[in-house]
Design an enzyme around this catalytic site. Structure first.
Site, PDB file in Angstrom:
ATOM      1  N   TYR A  54      35.762   8.203   0.409  1.00  4.84           N
ATOM      2  CA  TYR A  54      35.221   8.691  -0.315  1.00  4.84           C
ATOM      3  C   TYR A  54      35.703   8.060  -1.955  1.00  4.84           C
ATOM      4  O   TYR A  54      34.567   7.551  -2.559  1.00  4.84           O
ATOM      5  CB  TYR A  54      35.708  10.343  -0.479  1.00  4.84           C
ATOM      6  CG  TYR A  54      35.390  11.027  -1.849  1.00  4.84           C
ATOM      7  CD1 TYR A  54      34.191  11.093  -2.438  1.00  4.84           C
ATOM      8  CD2 TYR A  54      36.579  11.413  -2.598  1.00  4.84           C
ATOM      9  CE1 TYR A  54      34.318  11.744  -3.927  1.00  4.84           C
ATOM     10  CE2 TYR A  54      36.843  12.042  -3.912  1.00  4.84           C
ATOM     11  CZ  TYR A  54      35.288  12.241  -4.492  1.00  4.84           C
ATOM     12  OH  TYR A  54      35.214  12.764  -5.718  1.00  4.84           O
TER      13      TYR A  54
ATOM     14  N   LYS B  91      33.548   6.177  -4.788  1.00 11.86           N
ATOM     15  CA  LYS B  91      33.712   6.670  -6.256  1.00 11.86           C
ATOM     16  C   LYS B  91      34.016   5.459  -7.133  1.00 11.86           C
ATOM     17  O   LYS B  91      33.524   5.186  -8.207  1.00 11.86           O
ATOM     18  CB  LYS B  91      34.513   8.007  -6.566  1.00 11.86           C
ATOM     19  CG  LYS B  91      33.654   9.228  -6.082  1.00 11.86           C
ATOM     20  CD  LYS B  91      32.599   9.538  -6.942  1.00 11.86           C
ATOM     21  CE  LYS B  91      32.912   9.969  -8.329  1.00 11.86           C
ATOM     22  NZ  LYS B  91      31.463  10.503  -8.725  1.00 11.86           N
TER      23      LYS B  91
ATOM     24  N   LEU C  87      39.484  23.327  -0.070  1.00  9.53           N
ATOM     25  CA  LEU C  87      40.745  24.181   0.058  1.00  9.53           C
ATOM     26  C   LEU C  87      40.519  25.537  -0.221  1.00  9.53           C
ATOM     27  O   LEU C  87      41.073  26.308   0.432  1.00  9.53           O
ATOM     28  CB  LEU C  87      41.921  23.201  -0.417  1.00  9.53           C
ATOM     29  CG  LEU C  87      43.404  24.250   0.021  1.00  9.53           C
ATOM     30  CD1 LEU C  87      43.526  24.132   1.484  1.00  9.53           C
ATOM     31  CD2 LEU C  87      44.574  23.542  -0.835  1.00  9.53           C
TER      32      LEU C  87
ATOM     33  N   THR D 104      36.719  10.860 -10.597  1.00  4.46           N
ATOM     34  CA  THR D 104      37.709  11.785 -10.045  1.00  4.46           C
ATOM     35  C   THR D 104      38.980  10.865 -10.012  1.00  4.46           C
ATOM     36  O   THR D 104      38.949   9.613 -10.073  1.00  4.46           O
ATOM     37  CB  THR D 104      37.452  11.581  -8.664  1.00  4.46           C
ATOM     38  OG1 THR D 104      38.509  12.173  -7.882  1.00  4.46           O
ATOM     39  CG2 THR D 104      37.024  10.408  -7.859  1.00  4.46           C
ATOM     40  N   ASP D 105      40.232  11.426 -10.170  1.00  2.00           N
ATOM     41  CA  ASP D 105      41.644  11.009 -10.115  1.00  2.00           C
ATOM     42  C   ASP D 105      41.982   9.989  -8.948  1.00  2.00           C
ATOM     43  O   ASP D 105      42.592   9.325  -8.822  1.00  2.00           O
ATOM     44  CB  ASP D 105      42.671  11.931 -10.556  1.00  2.00           C
ATOM     45  CG  ASP D 105      42.746  12.942  -9.485  1.00  2.00           C
ATOM     46  OD1 ASP D 105      41.834  13.394  -8.523  1.00  2.00           O
ATOM     47  OD2 ASP D 105      43.615  13.903  -9.572  1.00  2.00           O
ATOM     48  N   GLU D 106      40.958  10.425  -7.695  1.00  8.08           N
ATOM     49  CA  GLU D 106      41.249   9.918  -6.660  1.00  8.08           C
ATOM     50  C   GLU D 106      41.126   8.480  -6.595  1.00  8.08           C
ATOM     51  O   GLU D 106      41.839   7.975  -5.730  1.00  8.08           O
ATOM     52  CB  GLU D 106      40.458  10.601  -5.576  1.00  8.08           C
ATOM     53  CG  GLU D 106      40.835  12.183  -5.388  1.00  8.08           C
ATOM     54  CD  GLU D 106      40.234  12.575  -4.024  1.00  8.08           C
ATOM     55  OE1 GLU D 106      40.155  12.425  -3.213  1.00  8.08           O
ATOM     56  OE2 GLU D 106      40.074  14.234  -4.319  1.00  8.08           O
TER      57      GLU D 106
ATOM     58  N   SER E 116      31.266  14.537  -2.277  1.00  6.55           N
ATOM     59  CA  SER E 116      32.276  14.512  -2.661  1.00  6.55           C
ATOM     60  C   SER E 116      33.507  14.972  -1.608  1.00  6.55           C
ATOM     61  O   SER E 116      34.909  15.139  -2.316  1.00  6.55           O
ATOM     62  CB  SER E 116      32.338  15.582  -3.766  1.00  6.55           C
ATOM     63  OG  SER E 116      32.180  16.927  -3.295  1.00  6.55           O
TER      64      SER E 116
ATOM     65  N   THR F   9      25.127   7.334  -1.717  1.00  2.00           N
ATOM     66  CA  THR F   9      24.737   8.110  -3.009  1.00  2.00           C
ATOM     67  C   THR F   9      25.637   7.672  -4.023  1.00  2.00           C
ATOM     68  O   THR F   9      25.520   7.683  -5.379  1.00  2.00           O
ATOM     69  CB  THR F   9      25.115   9.628  -2.335  1.00  2.00           C
ATOM     70  OG1 THR F   9      24.129   9.880  -1.698  1.00  2.00           O
ATOM     71  CG2 THR F   9      24.923  10.331  -3.754  1.00  2.00           C
TER      72      THR F   9
ATOM     73  N   ILE G   3      18.861  10.551  -5.967  1.00  2.34           N
ATOM     74  CA  ILE G   3      18.996   9.354  -7.062  1.00  2.34           C
ATOM     75  C   ILE G   3      19.122   8.003  -6.424  1.00  2.34           C
ATOM     76  O   ILE G   3      19.168   6.860  -7.162  1.00  2.34           O
ATOM     77  CB  ILE G   3      20.513   9.596  -7.699  1.00  2.34           C
ATOM     78  CG1 ILE G   3      21.503   9.515  -6.798  1.00  2.34           C
ATOM     79  CG2 ILE G   3      20.585  10.725  -8.576  1.00  2.34           C
ATOM     80  CD1 ILE G   3      23.100   9.407  -7.458  1.00  2.34           C
TER      81      ILE G   3
HETATM   82  P1  TYD Z   1      40.251  19.142  -0.708  1.00  2.99           P
HETATM   83  O1  TYD Z   1      40.016  20.654  -1.178  1.00  2.99           O
HETATM   84  O2  TYD Z   1      39.606  18.521   0.228  1.00  2.99           O
HETATM   85  O3  TYD Z   1      40.522  18.158  -1.990  1.00  2.99           O
HETATM   86  P2  TYD Z   1      41.075  16.717  -2.159  1.00  2.99           P
HETATM   87  O4  TYD Z   1      41.294  16.139  -0.727  1.00  2.99           O
HETATM   88  O5  TYD Z   1      39.728  15.881  -2.821  1.00  2.99           O
HETATM   89  O6  TYD Z   1      42.255  16.718  -2.912  1.00  2.99           O
HETATM   90  O7  TYD Z   1      41.965  19.339  -0.438  1.00  2.99           O
HETATM   91  C1  TYD Z   1      43.094  19.512  -1.103  1.00  2.99           C
HETATM   92  C2  TYD Z   1      44.157  19.553  -0.486  1.00  2.99           C
HETATM   93  O8  TYD Z   1      44.366  20.370   0.677  1.00  2.99           O
HETATM   94  C3  TYD Z   1      44.577  18.141   0.365  1.00  2.99           C
HETATM   95  O9  TYD Z   1      45.875  17.806   0.198  1.00  2.99           O
HETATM   96  C4  TYD Z   1      44.167  18.528   1.599  1.00  2.99           C
HETATM   97  C5  TYD Z   1      44.399  19.643   1.889  1.00  2.99           C
HETATM   98  N1  TYD Z   1      43.546  20.615   3.034  1.00  2.99           N
HETATM   99  C6  TYD Z   1      44.251  21.338   4.065  1.00  2.99           C
HETATM  100  O10 TYD Z   1      45.537  21.328   4.268  1.00  2.99           O
HETATM  101  N2  TYD Z   1      43.436  21.885   4.914  1.00  2.99           N
HETATM  102  C7  TYD Z   1      42.061  22.085   4.860  1.00  2.99           C
HETATM  103  O11 TYD Z   1      41.557  22.464   5.729  1.00  2.99           O
HETATM  104  C8  TYD Z   1      41.661  21.396   3.546  1.00  2.99           C
HETATM  105  C9  TYD Z   1      40.151  21.178   3.564  1.00  2.99           C
HETATM  106  C10 TYD Z   1      42.397  20.496   2.820  1.00  2.99           C
END
Ligand code: TYD
Length: 321
Positions: free
Chosen positions: A130, A134, A170, A105-107, A65, A80, A41
């Site tokens: 990130y 966004k 996660l 995203t809510d982030e 993301s 991106t 894009i």
């Molecule tokens: P994630 O799936 O990366 O989503 P986001 O950071 O966008 O919310 O992570 C979700 C939660 O899990 C976040 O608080 C970070 C935590 N996490 C861990 O504790 N260990 C990991 O290996 C990962 C990838 C995330």
């Protein structure tokens, strides 16, 4: 979308970087109403060629993301998520689309304390490269509405889970590593809170926004499912009958947001959206999907994923990686 609107002509645009996988869409690849285009894009000329075919609605899901990757390599996120959005906006403006939906995203709202929820009026205070990228994209979308009158909506959803999620996030990370009896990296104290939504409920919300969202409006999407990371990991271990001894506390993520929680009042009251999936059943179905599709995620965990995994977890987990 193809199930809900079988007459729509859908063009799927993806640059197929590490997380893109055409195998995920095998079941629709021969449908005459579906075409795939491998396009970046940020490539304005290629995007222009796509729009020249005639496009009514744009839904911009395209994004880098993963927060941890944005800490290791911010540049591609700006490219991106900010520049790519601007290229799409220019094409949407030039060819006069009827709706441009920015999937955000809510982030972008940053982090919450122990109380309160994100509403559409919460100020944008992104904390990671990130979420900052966004937020940059969102602000451009807003500006193209204010300046050029582009008909837009922005959606801001909480954490998604469900089938086909790339195993760096996660829930699929924990499922796949637990199944291989590998150490499960818990960042910090594991008490960070995320608000989880089943992916198809996110899709149904976007469908509603495309068709009924009031022009210029932002809609938060979330199902009131706040859980600590520890709760998520323990639920998965229990379901898979694996020992909690696999849980390994590791160095915290830099700038780690403590809590996300969405107030979905606007989309529920204005558009009548309601999530169909309860977290307790949704997580079980998701675990079952990963059990049934081991080949899918095993294939993905080679090459680029191995390099990333070593960079991200090598120092944190040492020998237990
Ligand atoms: P994630 O799936 O990366 O989503 P986001 O950071 O966008 O919310 O992570 C979700 C939660 O899990 C976040 O608080 C970070 C935590 N996490 C861990 O504790 N260990 C990991 O290996 C990962 C990838 C995330």
């Amino acid at each position: 979308m193809m199930q809900q609107h079988p007459n729509y002509q859908i063009i799927n645009v993806d640059s197929l970087t590490y997380a893109g996988n055409l195998e995920n869409l095998k079941s629709i690849e021969n449908n005459p109403n579906y075409t795939f285009s491998k396009t970046d894009i940020t490539d304005a000329q290629a995007v222009d060629t796509l729009f020249r075919q005639g496009v009514d609605v744009v839904v911009n899901f395209a994004a880098e993301s993963h927060v941890d990757r944005s800490i290791l390599e911010p540049e591609v996120f700006v490219k991106t998520n900010v520049l790519g959005t601007q290229v799409l906006l220019d094409a949407a403006k030039k060819y006069g689309v009827t709706k441009f939906v920015q999937v955000s995203t809510d982030e972008v709202y940053g982090t919450l304390g122990e109380t309160g929820l994100f509403t559409e009026e919460t100020p944008l205070t992104p904390n990671s490269p990130y979420s900052a990228s966004k937020a940059g994209g969102d602000l451009l979308v807003r500006a193209y509405h204010e300046t050029f009158g582009l008909p837009i909506n922005i959606t801001r959803c909480s954490n998604n889970y469900g089938p086909y999620q790339f195993p760096e996030k996660l829930i699929p990370l924990i499922i796949s590593r637990a199944l291989s009896d590998q150490a499960l990296p818990i960042y910090g104290d594991g008490l960070n809170i995320r608000d989880w939504l089943y992916v198809e409920d996110h899709c149904s919300a976007i469908d509603l926004v495309i068709h009924q969202g009031r022009i210029g409006e932002v809609y938060n999407i979330g199902g009131n499912n706040e859980r600590t990371n520890l709760h998520i990991v323990k639920t998965i271990l229990q379901e898979l009958n694996k020992p909690e001894a696999l849980m390994t506390y590791v160095k915290d993520r830099l700038g780690h947001d403590r809590r996300y929680g969405i107030d979905p009042t606007k989309i529920t009251q204005e558009l009548g959206w309601k999530p169909k999936h309860h977290f307790e059943t949704g997580i079980k179905e998701t675990i079952q999907w990963y059990l049934n599709n081991k080949e899918w995620w095993s294939r993905i965990q080679s090459g680029e994923y191995q390099d990333y995994s070593t960079k991200q977890y090598g120092d944190r987990l040492g020998d237990s990686l």
